[in-house]
Design an enzyme around this catalytic site. Structure first.
Site, short mmCIF file in Angstrom:
data_model
loop_
_atom_site.label_atom_id
_atom_site.label_comp_id
_atom_site.label_asym_id
_atom_site.label_seq_id
_atom_site.Cartn_x
_atom_site.Cartn_y
_atom_site.Cartn_z
N GLU D 29 0.84 -1.19 0.00
CA GLU D 29 0.00 0.00 0.00
C GLU D 29 0.88 1.25 0.00
O GLU D 29 1.73 1.42 0.86
CB GLU D 29 -0.93 -0.04 1.21
CG GLU D 29 -1.97 -1.16 1.07
CD GLU D 29 -2.53 -1.65 2.40
OE1 GLU D 29 -2.50 -0.88 3.37
OE2 GLU D 29 -2.99 -2.81 2.45
N GLU D 58 -4.94 -6.68 2.40
CA GLU D 58 -3.80 -7.47 2.88
C GLU D 58 -3.96 -8.95 2.60
O GLU D 58 -2.97 -9.67 2.46
CB GLU D 58 -3.57 -7.25 4.38
CG GLU D 58 -2.92 -5.93 4.74
CD GLU D 58 -3.92 -4.79 4.82
OE1 GLU D 58 -5.14 -5.06 4.73
OE2 GLU D 58 -3.49 -3.64 4.96
N PHE D 81 2.59 -1.68 8.64
CA PHE D 81 2.74 -1.94 10.07
C PHE D 81 2.61 -3.45 10.33
O PHE D 81 1.77 -4.11 9.71
CB PHE D 81 1.68 -1.21 10.89
CG PHE D 81 1.99 0.24 11.11
CD1 PHE D 81 2.66 0.67 12.25
CD2 PHE D 81 1.61 1.20 10.18
CE1 PHE D 81 2.95 2.01 12.45
CE2 PHE D 81 1.91 2.54 10.37
CZ PHE D 81 2.58 2.96 11.51
N PHE D 84 -0.69 -5.15 10.63
CA PHE D 84 -1.52 -5.42 9.47
C PHE D 84 -1.22 -6.81 8.88
O PHE D 84 -1.96 -7.31 8.05
CB PHE D 84 -1.35 -4.35 8.39
CG PHE D 84 -1.49 -2.93 8.88
CD1 PHE D 84 -2.15 -2.65 10.07
CD2 PHE D 84 -0.98 -1.86 8.15
CE1 PHE D 84 -2.28 -1.35 10.54
CE2 PHE D 84 -1.10 -0.55 8.61
CZ PHE D 84 -1.74 -0.30 9.80
N HIS D 127 -1.09 -0.56 16.39
CA HIS D 127 0.05 -0.23 15.54
C HIS D 127 1.38 -0.48 16.25
O HIS D 127 2.40 0.02 15.79
CB HIS D 127 0.01 1.24 15.10
CG HIS D 127 -1.03 1.56 14.06
ND1 HIS D 127 -2.37 1.58 14.34
CD2 HIS D 127 -0.92 1.89 12.75
CE1 HIS D 127 -3.05 1.91 13.25
NE2 HIS D 127 -2.20 2.10 12.27
C1 LIG Z 1 -5.43 -3.28 7.70
C2 LIG Z 1 -4.81 -1.94 7.51
N1 LIG Z 1 -4.10 -1.70 6.41
C3 LIG Z 1 -3.52 -0.50 6.21
C4 LIG Z 1 -3.66 0.50 7.14
C5 LIG Z 1 -2.96 1.85 6.93
N2 LIG Z 1 -3.96 2.85 6.60
C6 LIG Z 1 -4.54 3.61 7.54
S1 LIG Z 1 -5.73 4.61 6.91
C7 LIG Z 1 -5.43 4.05 5.35
C8 LIG Z 1 -6.24 4.59 4.22
C9 LIG Z 1 -7.70 4.36 4.42
O1 LIG Z 1 -8.42 4.86 3.33
P1 LIG Z 1 -9.97 4.96 3.43
O2 LIG Z 1 -10.54 3.67 3.92
O3 LIG Z 1 -10.48 5.49 2.15
O4 LIG Z 1 -10.25 6.00 4.60
P2 LIG Z 1 -9.85 7.54 4.62
O5 LIG Z 1 -8.49 7.61 5.21
O6 LIG Z 1 -9.89 8.04 3.24
O7 LIG Z 1 -10.86 8.16 5.51
C10 LIG Z 1 -4.43 3.10 5.34
C11 LIG Z 1 -3.94 2.40 4.15
C12 LIG Z 1 -4.39 0.19 8.30
N3 LIG Z 1 -4.55 1.11 9.28
N4 LIG Z 1 -4.97 -1.00 8.45
#
Ligand SMILES: Cc1ncc(C[n+]2csc(CCOP(=O)(O)OP(=O)(O)O)c2C)c(N)n1
Ligand SMILES: Cc1ncc(C[n+]2csc(CCOP(=O)(O)OP(=O)(O)O)c2C)c(N)n1
Ligand SMILES: [Mg+2]
Ligand SMILES: [Mg+2]
Lengths: 330, 329, 330, 329
Positions: D29, D58, D81, D84, D127
């Site tokens: 990601e 994932e 992290f 994840f 995290h």
């Molecule tokens: C399982 C997991 N994968 C990756 C992340 C890292 N991460 C945190 S927020 C995010 C983006 C989320 O995008 P979205 O669902 O569109 O929510 P937004 O931030 O746009 O509100 C990512 C990749 C995580 N917290 N948990």
């Protein structure tokens, strides 16, 4: 679909209530954003600014015994569902007086007494938890519903499809609210998401709607339909609310990211769709309140935020002796 | 007392608890017809709303357990084989184990994640892991490993009553074994070890399915005048370290038998606790009888060679005491 | 869609080849089923009987460098993709001469030299693995494709949707073949699966077809389109092949299950759709071979199976000294 | 030699390896823009087909790594992290760790699953886990935990070259730390420990991010005449038990410092190995300095109290030697 003037159904008081609830989120977030940039907050902060109409449009018609689960961008949902401003701010400040006594922080604010299962640090995790809470509500038979808030990025977690399948089969009273703000962290929608998210409900036969998430009334009306469906035992709804995240993914990202993932112009242009001024305009044009009323609300909210900050700042940090087995195991 | 199969003891316990407490719900893949027989008949008795088949969707399933528990139910989530918990691992490792703590105790999560686990039936690598060490390291999950039908009844009842998430791991292929189960509502406190054989020469801690070969070894060694104090911890979280330490303080020797792979096994942890807390009492190295750091193979001779058994357990004890067996060694 | 006589395109030889390949699977499975019931096999066995047209219709047009991954019901795919009968039988017998030297067993038969990534004990797992192999094929640029075989039950694993999303975005040369045999273990389709599986491709914009999985020619033609699409860089296809599992989920289930989950009548009725006699009839009616030809093939296959069993029975079990670090780490 | 930040050492290693070997691909990601900076610039240099952003998925991601590796690529799968990895756990625990073994070595799977892990930055429970013990117990996964920028470069290069799945865990929040990195293609054999401080009184094994406070403690203790032999195993699978054992045989004492929760920690395993294999040399109990069996809290004072630090490490050594510090104790 559009709201087509149906907002005339709302009393002046209701309209001002919506405005107040959105503004509270905005002002709290502005404050926390400033605090975070200034290095005053322990952990990362993800702001909800720009998306307020979604949380408020939906949560304003939920009962205390309805459940919501949220994601990393969860302050707005917490406040919209009746979470306390002071307890939120103190938590993000890492203080003992916070809603989780400093144990959770920004990504884990929760208040079970208000049906707030909580923000979540794992993208997509709230979807399954809410599905389970909705099963409990169904078993209780009291008409309560579960609402999961998540982003467009989270919609790519397979758990959404698993949840759509089982909740349709079991006719669970659950509403999946995808706040499509155009980004999955730093990835623009179309680079990581194929097709439309609302369509993902179709193969399961689940109800689904795509709405303008910046239009509180449209959100409210769509949610009303979904909530009715859920309370009537007719199963889940997937709502895709199109909105935009004004701030970065995480406060301070410009200080460490090597590049950009959206242009200034795009941001400025999208900010024109800001739900709060649009809603203010609607109130004023409908003659449901005066600018002075709105200003008064802003002043009140600003005071509320200041009070919360003062409360947090005066609060002690939790004592390490305060943590331990008591919180780990009941 | 009555002789029962382990599966039957589990089934009856689920049945009697569900009859008493309408807040208990049970779900999982094919729990209605029941692959192992442990949940058979429960749907007819307690209703289709309380005993539900799931689609094959472990990710949402393990998370639904968290949500339903947070919303007030006592949830038994049947994951079938322990290896399938990996598929639904996020909600166990990131949610169930942490939600109470992150919210400073706002809620408790009464969930029993149950499954069979471990080897011995040529089910091969993806159906035979002994994954209790992984759960032990999560911090917020209790871990129960019944060795006998009576243990299964007593630990499952306690697990259902417990307000916290419990992983209840039943040794694969042991469901058919019979054993005496006390009449009435047998319940064993989580965190209380059982001494299943007395002896003064060496303390042996055996976990889950390993209790049986360990007991056989202990009995056989007793015939040769070697006294084994055999402890079944019954739960690894909480762990009855006092029971183990006080035995080791008496015998001065420790052998731990565990069906987990050796690296970071439960055996390693028990050994570490004793090497720390009763070092002065130790007269000899602490021995682990565990599974090599391999995946579980399919073919019976391969699998058999990997699993601890009476022979390898006895040999370890005899070596430790410098008393090689006449024939066996 | 139907095959509408297009089978006239196949030479007599090809038609007999298809027949032979299906019959080989059938006879091997019948043998293993008997062996398992007699208690002669170490582990559980899941039979592919009734579904042969799917595996053969697809694999018969794959190259050695095309990848397939399968599920717990994987003997048929192994044989259809060119896996050796002896090596398969010896493996299921747990012998040293098996394709995995007895380390894998029925649920893990694999032959990488033939592009057979292997059967799998985890429902749904082959979907992601194949997606990755297809990415590799795309990088290689040699036109190879990946095919994942899985059941209707596996379609409820969220990973299918994740794979559809990413493979559509990346235009991966991958084909997802759902063999809908009506059951998810002991749960009939409609009790655990909402809507149609092929439809699950739609929201992502992925190609999808629903076909009669008992009609080898229809399967072949559909697969030909999907393979073309994949080799041409046009991305994934989801094929839902409707078929039926004649045997139980696992051999011997009647000895331990407390009840039934399908009626004798249903099974008998569905067996009327058996792909093998139907294909024989088609060959005979089209005059592409005589009954004597078919009987000869059956005799040859029967001999092949007997030889494989003899080979397995004569083979030693693996020596425990034969396992260890060499297989665990390269 | 040049001073580099750990993130920079990782980035340069990925870059130079990708430049040499076109079979190396990297995905995850936001690896294009790079949240941590470790993959920044790689897409521009090595092409969009070799450096790809993934959707947040994932489950499919960790499995794609298996498939692409099986099909001949060397795959770097960035999981961001460590927590994840739980979401994508099946393909790591049931597939990557077992596929070679189940097929009797038909293939090898050159995969590097990389992520940050551990606490110290108020990232809170979801995290901040230190999950290396879980991977250690899987059997088929190598586990690398760099403590310094040089380690990061040397271990990552070895991990990429290794034909097996490797989990490469970089301490969260340590990316910004600087350290000397040798010029050229530094590579450290997986399974070779480093002695980072010499001493004769006590052996200390410190893992990953714990090496730094352990080293500070060792230096400070040296001033007071207490000699710490500080070993950084660098990889926990394979584990350089010989390096540890030979040190303990000399010092007779062992303290293990680990950022994992205590139960079934890597510390437990190191302690168990020594309690078995060099028991005779031991003069004192084996001590573990680990994290209590709790979820990681958000608020800094809470988190700080849980993590091992120079003070708690020194105090443990002093207690063990019966030499309380004047001021510190
Ligand atoms: C399982 C997991 N994968 C990756 C992340 C890292 N991460 C945190 S927020 C995010 C983006 C989320 O995008 P979205 O669902 O569109 O929510 P937004 O931030 O746009 O509100 C990512 C990749 C995580 N917290 N948990
Ligand atoms: C992750 C996982 N969950 C559950 C199981 C147990 N299981 C094995 S096969 C099966 C049913 C699979 O149904 P389907 O995908 O339709 O394939 P079929 O058996 O019908 O060929 C189940 C539930 C498993 N092996 N893996
Ligand atoms: Mg988004
Ligand atoms: Mg099926």
């Amino acid at each position: 679909m559009t709201s087509s003037g149906a907002d005339t159904n709302f009393s002046n008081e209701q309209m001002l209530g919506f405005y107040r609830d959105m503004l509270r989120i905005r002002r709290v977030e502005e404050q926390l954003g400033k605090d975070s940039l200034a290095g005053n907050l322990p952990g990362a902060v993800h702001l909800y600014i720009g998306q307020e109409a979604v949380g408020v449009g939906i949560c304003s018609q939920l009962r205390d015994d309805d459940w919501i689960a949220s994601n990393h961008r969860g302050h707005g949902h917490f406040l919209a569902k009746g979470g306390d401003t002071k307890l939120l701010v103190a938590e993000v400040y890492g203080r003992k007086t916070g809603i989780c006594r400093g144990h959770g922080g920004s990504m884990h604010v929760a208040d079970f007494s208000k049906g707030i299962i909580g923000a979540n640090g794992i993208v997509g995790a709230g979807i399954s938890i809410t599905t389970g809470a909705a099963w409990a509500a169904q078993l209780d038979g009291n008409g309560a519903v579960g609402v999961a808030f998540f982003g467009d990025g989270a919609a790519n977690q397979g758990v959404l499809c698993e949840a759509l399948n089982v909740s349709t089969l079991w006719k669970l009273p659950v509403i999946f609210v995808c706040e499509n703000n155009g980004f999955s962290e730093f990835s623009p929608y179309s680079t990581v998401t194929s097709g439309s998210i609302a369509d993902r409900a179709k193969p399961y036969g689940a109800a689904h709607e795509t709405i303008d998430g910046n239009d509180l009334i449209e959100v409210w009306q769509c949610a009303a339909r979904a909530i009715r469906r859920a309370r009537d035992g007719k199963g889940p709804t997937l709502i895709e609310a199109r909105t935009y995240r004004h701030s970065g993914h995480v406060v301070g990202e410009h200080t460490f990211l090597s590049g950009t993932y959206r242009s200034e112009e795009e941001v400025e242009q999208k900010k024109a769709g800001d739900p709060i001024p649009a809603f203010a305009k609607r109130i004023l044009e409908a003659g449901q309140a005066s600018q002075a009323d709105l200003d008064r609300i802003d002043a009140e909210i600003t005071a509320e935020v200041a009070e919360a900050v003062a409360f947090a700042e005066e609060s002690p940090y939790p004592d390490p002796a305060d943590q331990g087995a008591g919180y780990m195991f009941a | 007392m009555a002789k029962k199969r382990m599966i039957q003891a589990i089934n009856e316990t689920l049945d009697s608890e569900m009859a008493k407490d309408p807040k208990i719900v049970l779900f999982g893949e094919d729990v209605e017809i029941s692959l192992f027989g442990d949940t058979v008949g429960l749907k007819d008795k307690h209703g289709a709303h309380r005993v539900r088949n799931m689609p094959i969707s472990e990710t949402v399933m393990s998370g639904m357990a968290v949500g339903a528990a947070a919303a007030g139910y006592k949830v038994v989530c049947h994951m079938m084989f322990g290896n399938f918990m990996y598929t639904g691992f996020d909600s166990i490792a990131n949610q169930a184990s942490k939600l109470r703590y992150m919210t400073a105790g706002q809620i408790s999560l009464p969930i029993v994640y149950m499954s069979v686990f471990g080897g011995g039936r040529s089910a091969a690598a993806q159906h035979s892991d002994a994954m209790h060490p992984m759960f032990m390291n999560l911090g917020g999950i209790k871990v129960a490993l019944p060795a006998t039908p009576a243990d299964a009844a007593g630990l499952l009842r306690a697990s259902i009553h417990d307000p916290n998430p419990v992983v209840f791991l039943q040794a694969a292929g042991r469901g058919g074994e019979s054993g005496e189960v006390p009449d009435g509502e047998v319940i064993f406190e989580l965190g209380k070890a059982a001494t299943v054989h007395d002896g003064d020469d060496v303390t042996m801690v055996a976990i889950g399915a390993m209790v049986r070969p360990a007991l056989r070894a202990a009995k056989r060694l007793a015939e040769d005048g070697i006294g084994v104090d055999l402890i079944d911890p019954r739960t690894m979280v909480p762990l009855d370290t006092e029971a183990i330490l006080s035995s080791v303080r008496r015998t001065g020797r420790l052998v731990v038998v565990d069906e987990a792979r050796d690296l970071c096994s439960a055996a390693s942890h028990v050994a570490a606790v004793c090497a720390d807390q009763c070092f002065e009492a130790l007269k000899a190295p602490i021995k682990r009888v565990t599974v090599p750091d391999l995946a579980m193979p399919y073919s019976p001779p391969l699998e058999k060679a990997l699993l601890p058994n009476e022979g390898s357990i006895s040999a370890t004890v005899r070596d430790l005491l410098g008393k090689p067996a006449g024939v066996e060694a």
